[in-house]
Design an enzyme around this catalytic site. Sequence first.
Site, PDB file in Angstrom:
ATOM      1  N   TYR A 174       0.773  -1.131  -0.099  1.00 48.51           N
ATOM      2  CA  TYR A 174       0.098   0.027   0.106  1.00 48.51           C
ATOM      3  C   TYR A 174       0.774   1.178   0.033  1.00 48.51           C
ATOM      4  CZ  TYR A 174      -3.333   3.599   1.810  1.00 48.51           C
ATOM      5  OH  TYR A 174      -3.814   4.976   2.046  1.00 48.51           O
TER       6      TYR A 174
ATOM      7  N   VAL B 204      -8.401   2.904  13.545  1.00 53.08           N
ATOM      8  CA  VAL B 204      -8.556   2.601  15.113  1.00 53.08           C
ATOM      9  C   VAL B 204      -9.712   3.301  15.881  1.00 53.08           C
ATOM     10  CG1 VAL B 204      -6.462   4.022  15.877  1.00 53.08           C
ATOM     11  CG2 VAL B 204      -7.103   2.143  17.199  1.00 53.08           C
TER      12      VAL B 204
HETATM   13  P1  NAD Z   1     -12.968   4.418   1.612  1.00 48.57           P
HETATM   14  O1  NAD Z   1     -12.710   3.185   1.390  1.00 48.57           O
HETATM   15  O2  NAD Z   1     -13.827   4.912   2.579  1.00 48.57           O
HETATM   16  O3  NAD Z   1     -13.113   5.352   0.202  1.00 48.57           O
HETATM   17  C1  NAD Z   1     -12.733   4.866  -1.175  1.00 48.57           C
HETATM   18  C2  NAD Z   1     -13.598   4.866  -2.001  1.00 48.57           C
HETATM   19  O4  NAD Z   1     -13.212   4.424  -2.921  1.00 48.57           O
HETATM   20  C3  NAD Z   1     -14.826   4.096  -1.487  1.00 48.57           C
HETATM   21  O5  NAD Z   1     -16.165   4.666  -1.785  1.00 48.57           O
HETATM   22  C4  NAD Z   1     -14.901   2.995  -2.768  1.00 48.57           C
HETATM   23  O6  NAD Z   1     -16.038   2.062  -3.005  1.00 48.57           O
HETATM   24  C5  NAD Z   1     -14.104   3.266  -3.578  1.00 48.57           C
HETATM   25  N1  NAD Z   1     -13.447   2.512  -4.510  1.00 48.57           N
HETATM   26  C6  NAD Z   1     -12.509   1.567  -4.141  1.00 48.57           C
HETATM   27  N2  NAD Z   1     -11.815   0.950  -5.109  1.00 48.57           N
HETATM   28  C7  NAD Z   1     -12.455   1.290  -6.348  1.00 48.57           C
HETATM   29  C8  NAD Z   1     -12.463   0.997  -7.750  1.00 48.57           C
HETATM   30  N3  NAD Z   1     -11.460   0.183  -8.080  1.00 48.57           N
HETATM   31  N4  NAD Z   1     -13.092   1.969  -8.627  1.00 48.57           N
HETATM   32  C9  NAD Z   1     -14.008   2.776  -8.056  1.00 48.57           C
HETATM   33  N5  NAD Z   1     -14.087   3.179  -6.770  1.00 48.57           N
HETATM   34  C10 NAD Z   1     -13.434   2.401  -5.944  1.00 48.57           C
HETATM   35  O7  NAD Z   1     -11.567   5.057   2.356  1.00 48.57           O
HETATM   36  P2  NAD Z   1     -11.112   6.588   2.682  1.00 48.57           P
HETATM   37  O8  NAD Z   1     -10.509   6.524   3.978  1.00 48.57           O
HETATM   38  O9  NAD Z   1     -12.247   7.434   2.552  1.00 48.57           O
HETATM   39  O10 NAD Z   1      -9.830   6.891   1.553  1.00 48.57           O
HETATM   40  C11 NAD Z   1      -9.711   7.874   0.738  1.00 48.57           C
HETATM   41  C12 NAD Z   1      -8.499   7.928   0.115  1.00 48.57           C
HETATM   42  O11 NAD Z   1      -7.521   8.496   1.124  1.00 48.57           O
HETATM   43  C13 NAD Z   1      -7.748   6.606  -0.193  1.00 48.57           C
HETATM   44  O12 NAD Z   1      -6.971   6.883  -1.477  1.00 48.57           O
HETATM   45  C14 NAD Z   1      -6.880   6.272   1.071  1.00 48.57           C
HETATM   46  O13 NAD Z   1      -5.741   5.558   0.249  1.00 48.57           O
HETATM   47  C15 NAD Z   1      -6.496   7.850   1.288  1.00 48.57           C
HETATM   48  N6  NAD Z   1      -5.928   7.638   2.459  1.00 48.57           N
HETATM   49  C16 NAD Z   1      -6.856   7.509   3.605  1.00 48.57           C
HETATM   50  C17 NAD Z   1      -6.431   7.626   5.027  1.00 48.57           C
HETATM   51  C18 NAD Z   1      -7.334   7.480   6.165  1.00 48.57           C
HETATM   52  O14 NAD Z   1      -6.716   7.361   7.329  1.00 48.57           O
HETATM   53  N7  NAD Z   1      -8.548   7.034   6.170  1.00 48.57           N
HETATM   54  C19 NAD Z   1      -4.848   7.909   5.311  1.00 48.57           C
HETATM   55  C20 NAD Z   1      -4.022   8.032   4.190  1.00 48.57           C
HETATM   56  C21 NAD Z   1      -4.609   8.135   2.858  1.00 48.57           C
HETATM   57  C1  UD1 Z   2      -3.849   4.245   8.605  1.00 46.96           C
HETATM   58  C2  UD1 Z   2      -4.891   4.178   7.513  1.00 46.96           C
HETATM   59  C3  UD1 Z   2      -3.912   4.082   6.134  1.00 46.96           C
HETATM   60  C4  UD1 Z   2      -3.289   5.391   5.862  1.00 46.96           C
HETATM   61  C5  UD1 Z   2      -2.202   5.489   7.129  1.00 46.96           C
HETATM   62  C6  UD1 Z   2      -1.610   6.939   7.041  1.00 46.96           C
HETATM   63  C7  UD1 Z   2      -6.836   3.205   7.823  1.00 46.96           C
HETATM   64  C8  UD1 Z   2      -7.605   1.983   8.224  1.00 46.96           C
HETATM   65  N1  UD1 Z   2      -5.607   3.058   7.474  1.00 46.96           N
HETATM   66  O1  UD1 Z   2      -2.914   3.148   8.787  1.00 46.96           O
HETATM   67  O2  UD1 Z   2      -5.077   3.839   4.929  1.00 46.96           O
HETATM   68  O3  UD1 Z   2      -2.495   5.311   4.879  1.00 46.96           O
HETATM   69  O4  UD1 Z   2      -2.926   5.465   8.378  1.00 46.96           O
HETATM   70  O5  UD1 Z   2      -1.011   7.007   8.229  1.00 46.96           O
HETATM   71  O6  UD1 Z   2      -7.430   4.138   8.302  1.00 46.96           O
HETATM   72  N2  UD1 Z   2      -4.899  -0.601  16.380  1.00 46.96           N
HETATM   73  C9  UD1 Z   2      -5.283  -1.392  17.463  1.00 46.96           C
HETATM   74  N3  UD1 Z   2      -6.701  -1.953  17.855  1.00 46.96           N
HETATM   75  C10 UD1 Z   2      -7.460  -1.991  16.518  1.00 46.96           C
HETATM   76  C11 UD1 Z   2      -7.098  -1.357  15.612  1.00 46.96           C
HETATM   77  C12 UD1 Z   2      -6.057  -0.489  15.209  1.00 46.96           C
HETATM   78  O7  UD1 Z   2      -4.555  -1.164  18.483  1.00 46.96           O
HETATM   79  O8  UD1 Z   2      -8.515  -2.640  16.802  1.00 46.96           O
HETATM   80  C13 UD1 Z   2      -3.783   0.102  16.129  1.00 46.96           C
HETATM   81  C14 UD1 Z   2      -2.877  -0.526  14.909  1.00 46.96           C
HETATM   82  O9  UD1 Z   2      -2.308  -1.875  15.636  1.00 46.96           O
HETATM   83  C15 UD1 Z   2      -1.866   0.470  14.666  1.00 46.96           C
HETATM   84  C16 UD1 Z   2      -2.838   1.966  15.034  1.00 46.96           C
HETATM   85  O10 UD1 Z   2      -3.877   1.358  15.945  1.00 46.96           O
HETATM   86  O11 UD1 Z   2      -0.862   0.558  15.543  1.00 46.96           O
HETATM   87  C17 UD1 Z   2      -3.423   2.493  13.822  1.00 46.96           C
HETATM   88  O12 UD1 Z   2      -3.969   1.629  13.140  1.00 46.96           O
HETATM   89  P1  UD1 Z   2      -5.174   1.834  11.875  1.00 46.96           P
HETATM   90  O13 UD1 Z   2      -5.931   2.968  12.516  1.00 46.96           O
HETATM   91  O14 UD1 Z   2      -5.553   0.699  11.195  1.00 46.96           O
HETATM   92  O15 UD1 Z   2      -4.175   2.852  10.973  1.00 46.96           O
HETATM   93  P2  UD1 Z   2      -2.671   2.383  10.009  1.00 46.96           P
HETATM   94  O16 UD1 Z   2      -2.372   1.201   9.992  1.00 46.96           O
HETATM   95  O17 UD1 Z   2      -1.829   3.735  10.877  1.00 46.96           O
END
Ligand code: NAD
Ligand code: UD1
Length: 320
Positions: A145, A187
């Site tokens: 990823y 988390v």
């Molecule tokens: P999310 O899963 O809620 O959103 C992703 C969306 O993309 C969903 O609506 C899903 O249905 C759609 N999708 C997935 N694969 C697809 C495909 N092949 N074609 C069309 N649509 C597709 O996740 P999110 O947390 O909203 O993440 C949004 C973006 O932010 C992502 O690019 C993710 O990698 C990035 N990001 C998120 C976090 C986080 O903490 N949530 C951190 C760093 C980066």
């Molecule tokens: C998250 C994002 C990832 C993003 C990254 C950027 C999600 C799901 N993933 O990863 O897309 O690129 O931040 O910083 O939002 N944990 C627990 N208990 C739980 C779940 C998680 O202890 O039930 C811990 C995990 O081991 C980890 C921390 O919480 O140490 C954060 O985990 P998570 O929320 O999955 O995020 P990241 O792995 O940091």
Amino acid sequence: MGTPSIRDRTILVTGGAGFIGSHLVEALAPHNEVRVLDDFSSGNREYLPETVDVYEGDVRDPMLLQRAARGVDLIFHQAAVVSVTESVDAPRQSNRTNVDAGLLVLEQARQEDARVVVASSAAIYGHPDELPVSETTATEPASPYGIQKLALDQYARRYEELYDLPTVALRYFNVYGPRQQGPYSGVISAFLEQARADEPITVEGDGEQTRDFVHVADVVRANLAAATTDAVGEAYNVGTGERTSILELAETIQSATGSSSPIVHQEPRPGDVRHSGADVSKARRDLAFEPQVSLESGIRSLVAEGERLPTDAAAIAMDL
Ligand code: NAD
Ligand code: UD1
């Protein structure tokens, strides 16, 4: 940060029905023509305002992307396989969505002469050797990823250099807020769900690992600023600069919900990043980015929201 006003544009949001994308769409929809391309693999149609044009399907489909992007001024590329674990289990499959489709989006943007803002990630830094991480910190992603997000981030920036396409890569840290849910959600939503159900709060490892939690309303503001900045061809950290340990988070959620859930420790996650925290001075300088939502108030509002569907991210932030 005063939220930049974006009006009268034609905008495509890929992954616009997801957690972050849907908040962005809600902020844009009142004053712009907004299209969403989403396969609803994790997104939810109910999050989308009625005025939005939905292109249902896979972002890897060039014909669909071509139709959705025809005549757009601006693309926010959010669609991705977001689960680190899923990328470890199936690296080639996630590469097709996270990298190949990203290239398709950039190519389509060239056709349309549209600006592109891509969702990059703190995962590109892997196990950083300095904290907080700045945009010049070495990138050593620890998962497929992270590698894929780094490729997208670099492609976006090189497209500006090579083809004069205005692009910005936003490196989100740990985003949280309303609508984050599901088996691969972050988390905070996992702990909230456990606390509400009076089930044990599962801390993986010793809980001393830290993260920089940034509210989705602040992430929306960073995207809006990226859509208007002159400083294109650049990548920006989007976090708060504050680090919180997972154990501290568990205790905060336990007390904010008044839950009787015990905190239990489980095996640490293989390959888990130990510490992550953003230096946001570059975004502050070029995007006038100022995170507005503290973790404490963000959690408080999530607890107050309960299961209710939230209103738009900007309004949520105003309430805090
Ligand atoms: P999310 O899963 O809620 O959103 C992703 C969306 O993309 C969903 O609506 C899903 O249905 C759609 N999708 C997935 N694969 C697809 C495909 N092949 N074609 C069309 N649509 C597709 O996740 P999110 O947390 O909203 O993440 C949004 C973006 O932010 C992502 O690019 C993710 O990698 C990035 N990001 C998120 C976090 C986080 O903490 N949530 C951190 C760093 C980066
Ligand atoms: C998250 C994002 C990832 C993003 C990254 C950027 C999600 C799901 N993933 O990863 O897309 O690129 O931040 O910083 O939002 N944990 C627990 N208990 C739980 C779940 C998680 O202890 O039930 C811990 C995990 O081991 C980890 C921390 O919480 O140490 C954060 O985990 P998570 O929320 O999955 O995020 P990241 O792995 O940091």
